[in-house]
Design an enzyme around this catalytic site. Sequence first.
Site, mmCIF file in Angstrom:
data_model
loop_
_atom_site.group_PDB
_atom_site.id
_atom_site.type_symbol
_atom_site.label_atom_id
_atom_site.label_comp_id
_atom_site.label_asym_id
_atom_site.label_seq_id
_atom_site.Cartn_x
_atom_site.Cartn_y
_atom_site.Cartn_z
ATOM 1 N N GLY A 1 0.893 -1.242 0.022
ATOM 2 C CA GLY A 1 -0.086 0.060 -0.142
ATOM 3 C C GLY A 1 0.844 1.279 -0.009
ATOM 4 N N ALA A 2 0.674 2.021 -0.862
ATOM 5 C CA ALA A 2 1.487 3.191 -1.186
ATOM 6 C C ALA A 2 1.833 4.043 0.291
ATOM 7 C CB ALA A 2 0.933 4.097 -2.227
ATOM 8 N N ARG B 1 10.591 -1.456 -4.806
ATOM 9 C CA ARG B 1 9.042 -1.371 -5.638
ATOM 10 C C ARG B 1 9.209 -0.013 -6.204
ATOM 11 N NH1 ARG B 1 3.517 -3.323 -2.969
ATOM 12 N NH2 ARG B 1 3.493 -3.887 -5.151
ATOM 13 N N GLN C 1 -6.038 -8.754 -2.588
ATOM 14 C CA GLN C 1 -6.024 -7.546 -1.423
ATOM 15 C C GLN C 1 -7.442 -7.283 -0.965
ATOM 16 O OE1 GLN C 1 -4.008 -7.283 -4.280
ATOM 17 N NE2 GLN C 1 -1.885 -6.454 -3.372
ATOM 18 N N ASP D 1 -1.407 4.635 -6.429
ATOM 19 C CA ASP D 1 0.049 4.401 -6.287
ATOM 20 C C ASP D 1 0.665 5.692 -6.458
ATOM 21 O OD1 ASP D 1 -1.163 1.832 -6.083
ATOM 22 O OD2 ASP D 1 0.774 1.733 -4.926
ATOM 23 N N LYS E 1 -3.778 -0.335 -8.492
ATOM 24 C CA LYS E 1 -3.942 -1.495 -8.382
ATOM 25 C C LYS E 1 -4.459 -2.218 -9.813
ATOM 26 C CE LYS E 1 -2.014 -4.185 -6.305
ATOM 27 N NZ LYS E 1 -0.768 -4.600 -6.904
HETATM 28 O O1 MRU Z 1 0.658 -4.086 -4.650
HETATM 29 P P1 MRU Z 1 -0.095 -3.292 -3.316
HETATM 30 O O2 MRU Z 1 -0.809 -4.034 -2.521
HETATM 31 O O3 MRU Z 1 1.074 -2.646 -2.402
HETATM 32 O O4 MRU Z 1 -1.067 -2.110 -3.916
HETATM 33 C C1 MRU Z 1 -1.570 -1.419 -3.431
HETATM 34 C C2 MRU Z 1 -2.622 -0.534 -4.091
HETATM 35 O O5 MRU Z 1 -2.806 -0.622 -5.260
HETATM 36 C C3 MRU Z 1 -3.451 0.229 -3.438
HETATM 37 O O6 MRU Z 1 -4.827 0.423 -3.871
HETATM 38 C C4 MRU Z 1 -2.808 1.617 -3.277
HETATM 39 O O7 MRU Z 1 -1.621 1.773 -2.956
HETATM 40 C C5 MRU Z 1 -3.538 2.814 -2.601
HETATM 41 S S1 MRU Z 1 -3.099 2.471 -1.026
HETATM 42 C C6 MRU Z 1 -3.752 3.694 -0.116
#
Ligand code: MRU
Length: 350
Positions: free
Chosen positions: A51-52, A95, A201, A242, A253
Site C-alpha cells: 500500500g503506497a 518497489r 488484497q 500509487d 492496482k
Molecule cells: O501492490 P500493493 O498491494 O502495494 O498495491 C496497493 C494498491 O494498489 C492500493 O490500492 C494503493 O496503494 C492505494 S493504498 C492507500
Amino acid sequence: MSFKSKIKTIEWKDNCSKMIDQTLLPYEFKTVDIKTSEEMYKAIKNMIIRGAPAIGIAGAHGVALASMELSKNITNRDEFLKELQKKSDYIKSSRPTAVNLMWAVNKQMDLAKKTQGSVYDIVNAVIENGILLENEDIKINKTMGDFGAEVVPKGATILTHCNAGALATVGYGTALGVIRSAYAKDPTIKVFADETRPRQQGARLTTWELTQDGIPTTLITDGMCSYFMSKGMIDLVIVGADRIAANGDTANKIGTFTVAIAAKYHNIPFYIAAPLSTIDTSINSGNEIPIEERSHEEVTHINGDWICAKDVNIINPGFDVTPNELITGIITEKGILRPNFKDSIKNLKI
Ligand code: MRU
C-alpha cells in the site's frame, strides 16, 4: 488479536520498525520487528508491508535503520552521508510504482543533509522524522476522510478495488478512510469490495478490516463490477492510488482502469483518494509511470496450488493507469481536486 485494537500497521518502537505481516492475513494476525535496512528492503519487496502510504513510512523507517547501522562504523559526516545515500537508493529500488516510497526516503535524505552536527545528530533527526511522518499519515487520512465523506450520497453503495485501507497506510486508510468517515455519519452506507486478483488484497485485507468495523461489505470477483453497475447497485467508486501524474492520470492496482471504464459507461462517479505524497509533479502523464512486473507465480498459483496449464505464457503487471478523463475527483488532505486536473494539481503548488 484483531485490527480493532487500533494497532498501527507500522510503528517505530524500541529502535526498530514493527509492522503487521500482511502476507499472513486474514488467516493469522502477527507483527514482525524489522531491525535492519536489508530486512526493510525485503519486507517491502515481499509485501509484508504494502500500500503506497504504508511503504512510504516503511522507507522512512528504513533510512532510520540504515543510519543506525552506519553510525556504528562511520564517524565522518561526509562519508556517512555518502553511504546513507547508497542505502536509501537501495531501499527505493524495492518497489517501483508507488511514489510515496521515493517521497519519504528523499525527505529523510534531505533532512539528513540539512542536519548540522555529528553523525549521531543526523541519526536522531531521521529517527524523529520517521516517527513524525508516521503520525502525520493518520492525521492526513482523517482529514481526507472528512473531505471525501461529502461526496457520498445518503445510503450509497460504494465499490472499492484492492486495499486502500488502514493496512495500506499507518492507520484509517485513504479510500477506506473516506468510507469510514462516511459511515460514521451515515450507517446505512454499504461497500462492495473487488477481490483484486492476483494478490487478492480486496478479499484478504479489505473485507477483513471493514467487517471488523461493522461496515456492511459484499465481496465480488473482479469481473462482476459491470453487472452490479448495470443493475443500479453501485452508486459510486472510491479507490486509492500509487502514483498520480501532473495531469491527474492515476496508477493504482491492476484492474482499476477496467472499473473506471465501467463506471464511465454507467455514469457512476469515480473518485481517487490519495495524499499529496502520491502526486508526482515531475511526470506529465501516466505514460511515464513505471509499472511493476510481478512474479508469474501470483497468477499461476492460488494458495500454493497450480491453477492452469504448466506451459502457458504469463504476464503480471501489478498496476494500471486510469486516464484522467475517467476520474470525477481526487480526494486529498487539501480538499477535492476537480478536472481540469492539470490546473487543479498545479494550483496545489507542491
Ligand atoms: O501492490 P500493493 O498491494 O502495494 O498495491 C496497493 C494498491 O494498489 C492500493 O490500492 C494503493 O496503494 C492505494 S493504498 C492507500
